[in-house]
Design an enzyme around this catalytic site. Sequence first.
Site, short mmCIF file in Angstrom:
data_model
loop_
_atom_site.label_atom_id
_atom_site.label_comp_id
_atom_site.label_asym_id
_atom_site.label_seq_id
_atom_site.Cartn_x
_atom_site.Cartn_y
_atom_site.Cartn_z
N ASN A 9 0.85 -1.16 0.16
CA ASN A 9 0.09 -0.15 0.27
C ASN A 9 0.69 1.16 0.08
OD1 ASN A 9 -1.61 2.20 1.06
ND2 ASN A 9 -2.41 1.26 2.28
N TRP A 10 1.38 2.08 -1.04
CA TRP A 10 2.09 3.18 -1.14
C TRP A 10 1.63 4.12 -0.42
CZ3 TRP A 10 4.38 2.68 -6.94
CH2 TRP A 10 4.49 1.19 -7.20
N HIS A 99 -9.20 1.52 5.45
CA HIS A 99 -8.43 1.37 5.53
C HIS A 99 -8.30 2.31 6.68
CE1 HIS A 99 -4.23 2.56 6.93
NE2 HIS A 99 -3.69 1.54 5.87
N GLU A 101 -6.69 4.87 7.87
CA GLU A 101 -6.62 6.26 7.34
C GLU A 101 -8.31 7.11 6.90
OE1 GLU A 101 -2.79 5.38 5.47
OE2 GLU A 101 -1.92 5.15 7.48
N GLU A 171 -5.44 -4.66 10.34
CA GLU A 171 -4.12 -3.37 10.98
C GLU A 171 -4.22 -2.87 11.81
OE1 GLU A 171 -2.26 -2.76 6.66
OE2 GLU A 171 -3.77 -1.55 6.88
N GLY A 177 2.28 2.62 10.37
CA GLY A 177 3.80 3.47 10.81
C GLY A 177 4.74 3.67 11.79
N SER A 217 3.57 -1.34 10.58
CA SER A 217 5.23 -2.03 10.15
C SER A 217 6.04 -3.17 9.59
CB SER A 217 5.57 -1.82 11.89
OG SER A 217 5.22 -0.17 12.14
N GLY A 238 2.78 -1.03 4.09
CA GLY A 238 3.28 -0.08 3.54
C GLY A 238 4.55 0.86 3.63
N GLY A 239 5.35 1.95 4.24
CA GLY A 239 6.38 2.13 4.68
C GLY A 239 7.83 1.06 3.57
P1 13P Z 1 2.92 0.48 7.94
O1 13P Z 1 3.54 -0.85 7.00
O2 13P Z 1 4.41 1.66 6.84
O3 13P Z 1 3.23 0.16 8.75
O4 13P Z 1 1.76 0.80 6.80
C1 13P Z 1 1.39 -0.44 7.14
C2 13P Z 1 0.13 -0.09 6.28
O5 13P Z 1 -1.34 0.84 6.52
C3 13P Z 1 -1.07 -1.12 4.59
O6 13P Z 1 -1.35 -0.54 4.39
#
Ligand code: 13P
Length: 256
Positions: A9-10, A99, A101, A171, A177, A217, A238-239
């Site tokens: 997930n960028w 998600h 967010e 998640e 993050g 993470s 994500g990251g």
């Molecule tokens: P991180 O891997 O940056 O913690 O993000 C996870 C995420 O929200 C993937 O959708």
Amino acid sequence: MRKPMMAGNWKMNMNYHEAVVLTQELCNRVKRKDLDKVDVVICPPAISLRGALTVLDFDKTKISVGAQNVHWEDHGAFTGEISVPMLTDIGVEYCIVGHSERREMFAETDETVNLKVKALLDGKVKPIVCVGESLSIRDEGSAVSYVCAQVNAALAGLDDIDMANVTIAYEPIWAIGTGRTALPEQAQEICAAIRGQLRTMFGDEVADSTRILYGGSMKPANVEGLMAMEDIDGGLIGGASLISNDFKELIEVAAR
Ligand code: 13P
């Protein structure tokens, strides 16, 4: 029995040109034999979906592309939104839904998540449905019931055939993050509960065949412990998905 999935997930990272470069890097670095063993998905920002697909098609690399969000209506006066037919038109195969967010910052609710999941399935796009608790819910001791209620709401009205195309991503919000990963045992506990919820809703066959990803993470340093857990079938990353070498390493571990 469940083929692992590693989905990147960028988020709101990478402009168009950077997205094309990162996609090409993945084509060059990810081992072809790993792509037979693991379903790999990248989810760039909407503006780069077609660009990423063009690179992958040209390179004949078996990495799929997913959107990060979608509207449930096919078309109309919904300024700023994109629809399922728009995704299928350019060859998008997956879409992240719900998600945290989007739930926190863009007023996504269990009801709109369910509408999106149904619209995606109707349009033959595979949803990756995100669920997860905040730290305060975890501290209260109600993570299991909270997450199972999210699963119940997101998948309401679906049948066994629909479920063949659904992936769940657990998640925990406190691990996204933050660099603070859930311990493998903590992630396993919730993923097992999600599988139990699927068993209640759809029966054994669906529960045993649906993939449940962990996200929060995930990185090369912790992926092995997480992937060793019985009910964790991959990652939503994500990251680390923005660094081609790290993402490649995660795929390698999932392929073992
Ligand atoms: P991180 O891997 O940056 O913690 O993000 C996870 C995420 O929200 C993937 O959708």
